[in-house]
Design a protein around this motif. Structure first.
Motif, PDB file in Angstrom:
ATOM      1  N   LEU A   1      24.180  39.073  14.041  1.00 59.99           N
ATOM      2  CA  LEU A   1      23.270  38.318  13.169  1.00 59.99           C
ATOM      3  C   LEU A   1      21.951  38.302  13.825  1.00 59.99           C
ATOM      4  N   LEU A   2      21.956  38.065  15.079  1.00 56.04           N
ATOM      5  CA  LEU A   2      20.651  37.916  16.160  1.00 56.04           C
ATOM      6  C   LEU A   2      19.902  39.246  16.369  1.00 56.04           C
ATOM      7  N   ALA A   3      20.952  40.120  16.433  1.00 52.95           N
ATOM      8  CA  ALA A   3      20.257  41.624  16.615  1.00 52.95           C
ATOM      9  C   ALA A   3      19.732  42.187  15.478  1.00 52.95           C
ATOM     10  N   SER A   4      20.319  41.704  14.143  1.00 52.64           N
ATOM     11  CA  SER A   4      19.840  41.988  12.879  1.00 52.64           C
ATOM     12  C   SER A   4      18.523  41.604  12.522  1.00 52.64           C
ATOM     13  N   GLY A   5      18.003  40.376  13.201  1.00 49.44           N
ATOM     14  CA  GLY A   5      16.764  39.722  13.060  1.00 49.44           C
ATOM     15  C   GLY A   5      17.089  38.353  12.217  1.00 49.44           C
ATOM     16  N   LYS A   6      18.067  37.936  12.082  1.00 46.03           N
ATOM     17  CA  LYS A   6      18.278  36.792  11.281  1.00 46.03           C
ATOM     18  C   LYS A   6      17.723  35.772  12.015  1.00 46.03           C
ATOM     19  N   THR A   7      17.050  34.467  11.269  1.00 39.87           N
ATOM     20  CA  THR A   7      16.593  33.669  11.909  1.00 39.87           C
ATOM     21  C   THR A   7      17.805  32.351  12.150  1.00 39.87           C
ATOM     22  N   GLU A   8      17.207  31.362  12.933  1.00 40.94           N
ATOM     23  CA  GLU A   8      18.221  30.362  13.262  1.00 40.94           C
ATOM     24  C   GLU A   8      18.666  29.680  12.246  1.00 40.94           C
ATOM     25  N   LYS A   9      17.938  29.254  11.012  1.00 39.21           N
ATOM     26  CA  LYS A   9      18.307  28.602  10.056  1.00 39.21           C
ATOM     27  C   LYS A   9      19.456  29.604   9.094  1.00 39.21           C
ATOM     28  N   GLU A  10      19.007  30.839   9.056  1.00 37.09           N
ATOM     29  CA  GLU A  10      20.056  31.842   8.316  1.00 37.09           C
ATOM     30  C   GLU A  10      21.245  31.920   9.279  1.00 37.09           C
ATOM     31  N   ILE A  11      21.117  31.849  10.289  1.00 35.90           N
ATOM     32  CA  ILE A  11      22.465  32.296  11.361  1.00 35.90           C
ATOM     33  C   ILE A  11      23.102  30.675  10.962  1.00 35.90           C
ATOM     34  N   ASP A  12      22.622  29.716  10.973  1.00 40.64           N
ATOM     35  CA  ASP A  12      23.586  28.240  10.995  1.00 40.64           C
ATOM     36  C   ASP A  12      24.080  28.396   9.305  1.00 40.64           C
ATOM     37  N   THR A  13      23.316  28.862   8.427  1.00 40.67           N
ATOM     38  CA  THR A  13      23.820  28.668   7.415  1.00 40.67           C
ATOM     39  C   THR A  13      24.878  29.669   7.126  1.00 40.67           C
ATOM     40  N   GLU A  14      24.758  30.881   7.510  1.00 43.38           N
ATOM     41  CA  GLU A  14      25.762  31.987   7.321  1.00 43.38           C
ATOM     42  C   GLU A  14      27.162  31.503   8.152  1.00 43.38           C
ATOM     43  N   VAL A  15      27.041  31.157   9.338  1.00 41.63           N
ATOM     44  CA  VAL A  15      28.003  30.918  10.225  1.00 41.63           C
ATOM     45  C   VAL A  15      28.910  29.514   9.947  1.00 41.63           C
ATOM     46  N   ASN A  16      28.258  28.661   9.477  1.00 41.40           N
ATOM     47  CA  ASN A  16      28.828  27.232   8.990  1.00 41.40           C
ATOM     48  C   ASN A  16      28.826  26.979   7.816  1.00 41.40           C
ATOM     49  N   LYS A  17      29.245  28.158   6.794  1.00 39.67           N
ATOM     50  CA  LYS A  17      29.297  28.236   5.382  1.00 39.67           C
ATOM     51  C   LYS A  17      30.464  27.204   4.948  1.00 39.67           C
ATOM     52  N   SER A  18      31.485  27.344   5.786  1.00 37.62           N
ATOM     53  CA  SER A  18      32.736  26.503   5.409  1.00 37.62           C
ATOM     54  C   SER A  18      32.367  25.111   6.072  1.00 37.62           C
ATOM     55  N   SER A  19      33.361  24.139   5.655  1.00 38.88           N
ATOM     56  CA  SER A  19      33.012  22.837   5.986  1.00 38.88           C
ATOM     57  C   SER A  19      33.240  22.617   7.493  1.00 38.88           C
ATOM     58  N   ALA A  20      33.797  23.565   8.291  1.00 44.73           N
ATOM     59  CA  ALA A  20      34.007  23.551   9.682  1.00 44.73           C
ATOM     60  C   ALA A  20      32.739  23.714  10.529  1.00 44.73           C
ATOM     61  N   LEU A  21      32.377  23.165  11.520  1.00 45.91           N
ATOM     62  CA  LEU A  21      31.263  23.433  12.405  1.00 45.91           C
ATOM     63  C   LEU A  21      31.656  24.387  13.116  1.00 45.91           C
ATOM     64  N   ASN A  22      31.175  25.689  13.023  1.00 43.18           N
ATOM     65  CA  ASN A  22      31.464  26.799  13.927  1.00 43.18           C
ATOM     66  C   ASN A  22      30.552  26.974  14.953  1.00 43.18           C
ATOM     67  N   ILE A  23      29.354  26.812  14.818  1.00 39.04           N
ATOM     68  CA  ILE A  23      28.320  26.810  15.591  1.00 39.04           C
ATOM     69  C   ILE A  23      27.362  25.898  15.796  1.00 39.04           C
ATOM     70  N   ARG A  24      27.029  25.590  17.061  1.00 41.91           N
ATOM     71  CA  ARG A  24      26.205  24.386  17.097  1.00 41.91           C
ATOM     72  C   ARG A  24      24.860  25.036  17.858  1.00 41.91           C
TER      73      ARG A  24
END
Length: 190
Positions: free
Chosen positions: A75-98
């Motif tokens: 996602l970083l390589a494709s130019g996604k922002t911090e907020k977009e990455i947070d939304t994409e990776v943490n879309k389930s109820s689990a906190l996958n990324i901090r």
């Protein structure tokens, strides 16, 4: 307590310990945190104590799962922002990324040393440490010099607590002078 001397002395020791703890908490620990005006004044009066070497400001992406951090890398390589990455990776109820922003000082950071001498926007490879995986993104290079109040705050609180404790002890010594009874002291060591 009336029957057993050891028990009576233990109760007195607990009472005195709790009393000392409470007084120290009020006069030193809590005051250093809550007295923001005094803390800021202490920082301004002692700025030379709050300097740092060369530093970097880094955004860290942290996960306990390698596949998640690999997804973040893509996602970083494709130019996604911090907020977009947070939304994409943490879309389930689990906190996958901090995601957090940290400052690291040169010579005091082992894995983070790779970030020094690079340009803002530089991304590290996946760094493994213990049970976590991280990717670091360089935001800013900071030269050696004065730490801001916010950067020095935790260190400043500790030093301010030490200062408050020393001042409190001086006040107690002047108010209650210590007198050593040498004849009584000598009897203890016969």
């Amino acid at each position: 307590p009336k029957k057993y001397r050891d028990y009576r002395e233990l109760l007195k020791e607990y009472r005195d310990g709790i009393l000392l703890f409470t007084l120290t908490e009020d006069k030193v620990w809590r005051k250093a945190v809550e007295d923001t005006v005094g803390l800021k004044k202490y920082y301004n009066d002692n700025q030379s104590k709050f300097t740092a070497g060369e530093r970097v400001v880094v955004t860290e992406y942290i996960s306990e799962k390698r596949p998640v951090i690999e997804e973040v890398q893509k996602l970083l390589a494709s130019g996604k922002t911090e907020k977009e990455i947070d939304t994409e990776v943490n879309k389930s109820s689990a906190l996958n990324i901090r995601i957090r922003t940290q400052n690291y000082e040169k010579g005091k950071a082992e894995q983070e040393a790779v970030m020094f001498g690079k340009q803002p926007g530089f991304r590290s490879e996946i760094l493994e440490g213990g049970r976590t995986f991280r990717i670091l993104v360089l935001q800013e290079n900071l030269p050696a010099g004065q730490k801001s109040f916010d950067d020095a705050k935790s260190e400043c609180i500790t030093q301010y607590q030490n200062y408050l404790e020393a001042e409190w002890l001086k006040e107690l010594e002047s108010k209650y002078p210590v007198e050593v009874k040498t004849k009584v002291l000598e009897k203890l060591y016969k």
